[in-house]
Design a protein around this motif. Sequence first.
Motif, PDB file in Angstrom:
ATOM      1  N   ASP A 132      36.815  43.545  45.737  1.00 29.12           N
ATOM      2  CA  ASP A 132      38.074  44.281  45.675  1.00 29.12           C
ATOM      3  C   ASP A 132      38.220  45.018  47.003  1.00 29.12           C
ATOM      4  N   SER A 134      33.984  37.058  49.479  1.00 29.81           N
ATOM      5  CA  SER A 134      35.213  36.480  48.954  1.00 29.81           C
ATOM      6  C   SER A 134      35.549  37.044  47.580  1.00 29.81           C
ATOM      7  N   ILE A 135      34.552  37.498  46.829  1.00 31.15           N
ATOM      8  CA  ILE A 135      34.814  38.135  45.538  1.00 31.15           C
ATOM      9  C   ILE A 135      34.529  39.615  45.710  1.00 31.15           C
ATOM     10  N   ALA A 159      36.949  31.051  43.895  1.00 32.41           N
ATOM     11  CA  ALA A 159      36.548  32.355  43.346  1.00 32.41           C
ATOM     12  C   ALA A 159      37.113  32.537  41.936  1.00 32.41           C
ATOM     13  N   ARG A 160      38.363  32.144  41.736  1.00 34.89           N
ATOM     14  CA  ARG A 160      39.002  32.275  40.430  1.00 34.89           C
ATOM     15  C   ARG A 160      38.257  31.425  39.379  1.00 34.89           C
ATOM     16  N   VAL A 161      37.917  30.188  39.735  1.00 35.45           N
ATOM     17  CA  VAL A 161      37.187  29.301  38.826  1.00 35.45           C
ATOM     18  C   VAL A 161      35.798  29.878  38.521  1.00 35.45           C
ATOM     19  N   VAL A 221      42.200  38.507  51.210  1.00 32.90           N
ATOM     20  CA  VAL A 221      43.263  38.275  50.233  1.00 32.90           C
ATOM     21  C   VAL A 221      44.225  39.460  50.253  1.00 32.90           C
ATOM     22  N   LEU A 246      34.769  33.012  38.699  1.00 38.44           N
ATOM     23  CA  LEU A 246      34.868  34.228  37.880  1.00 38.44           C
ATOM     24  C   LEU A 246      35.168  33.883  36.427  1.00 38.44           C
ATOM     25  N   ALA A 247      36.018  32.900  36.204  1.00 34.81           N
ATOM     26  CA  ALA A 247      36.317  32.479  34.835  1.00 34.81           C
ATOM     27  C   ALA A 247      35.062  31.914  34.167  1.00 34.81           C
ATOM     28  N   GLU A 248      34.313  31.099  34.907  1.00 33.47           N
ATOM     29  CA  GLU A 248      33.083  30.526  34.369  1.00 33.47           C
ATOM     30  C   GLU A 248      32.051  31.620  34.085  1.00 33.47           C
ATOM     31  N   GLU A 268      40.218  31.234  47.407  1.00 29.16           N
ATOM     32  CA  GLU A 268      40.748  31.978  46.261  1.00 29.16           C
ATOM     33  C   GLU A 268      40.616  31.165  44.977  1.00 29.16           C
ATOM     34  N   ASP A 269      40.934  29.871  45.032  1.00 30.75           N
ATOM     35  CA  ASP A 269      40.816  29.020  43.846  1.00 30.75           C
ATOM     36  C   ASP A 269      39.365  28.916  43.391  1.00 30.75           C
TER      37      ASP A 269
END
Length: 109
Positions: free
Chosen positions: A6, A3-4, A89-91, A38, A93-95, A86-87
């Motif tokens: 490219d 999921s993470i 993964a975004r959280v 994605v 990656l930010a963490e 996606e949400d």
Amino acid sequence: VKSILDVPKTLEALETAGVCVMAYQSEFIPGFYTPRAVGEPRAVHSAKSPQHAAAVLRAASESTAGSVVVMVPVRAEHAAEAAVVEDAARVALAEAAEKGVGGAAVTPF
């Protein structure tokens, strides 16, 4: 496909290395938890049946054409909602960025 990841860069690297990427019973590259990655990238090659996939694998093994990756999408009844993945993964990656985690260490994070 994790999921993470490219996906376009990964597909380009595989193509550059001579690896045929083939989606199974789909016209799209699958995600790890979702039937479509994605951005919904289209597969260049698609096998419609087990026989078709086997024929491609057989032909590749009998030639110097290179390797083949067969990407099988998760079944709909087991799939996660793309937006939820996606949400998350975004959280994550930010963490990871906040904690200074990068590179290969992101995957197990």
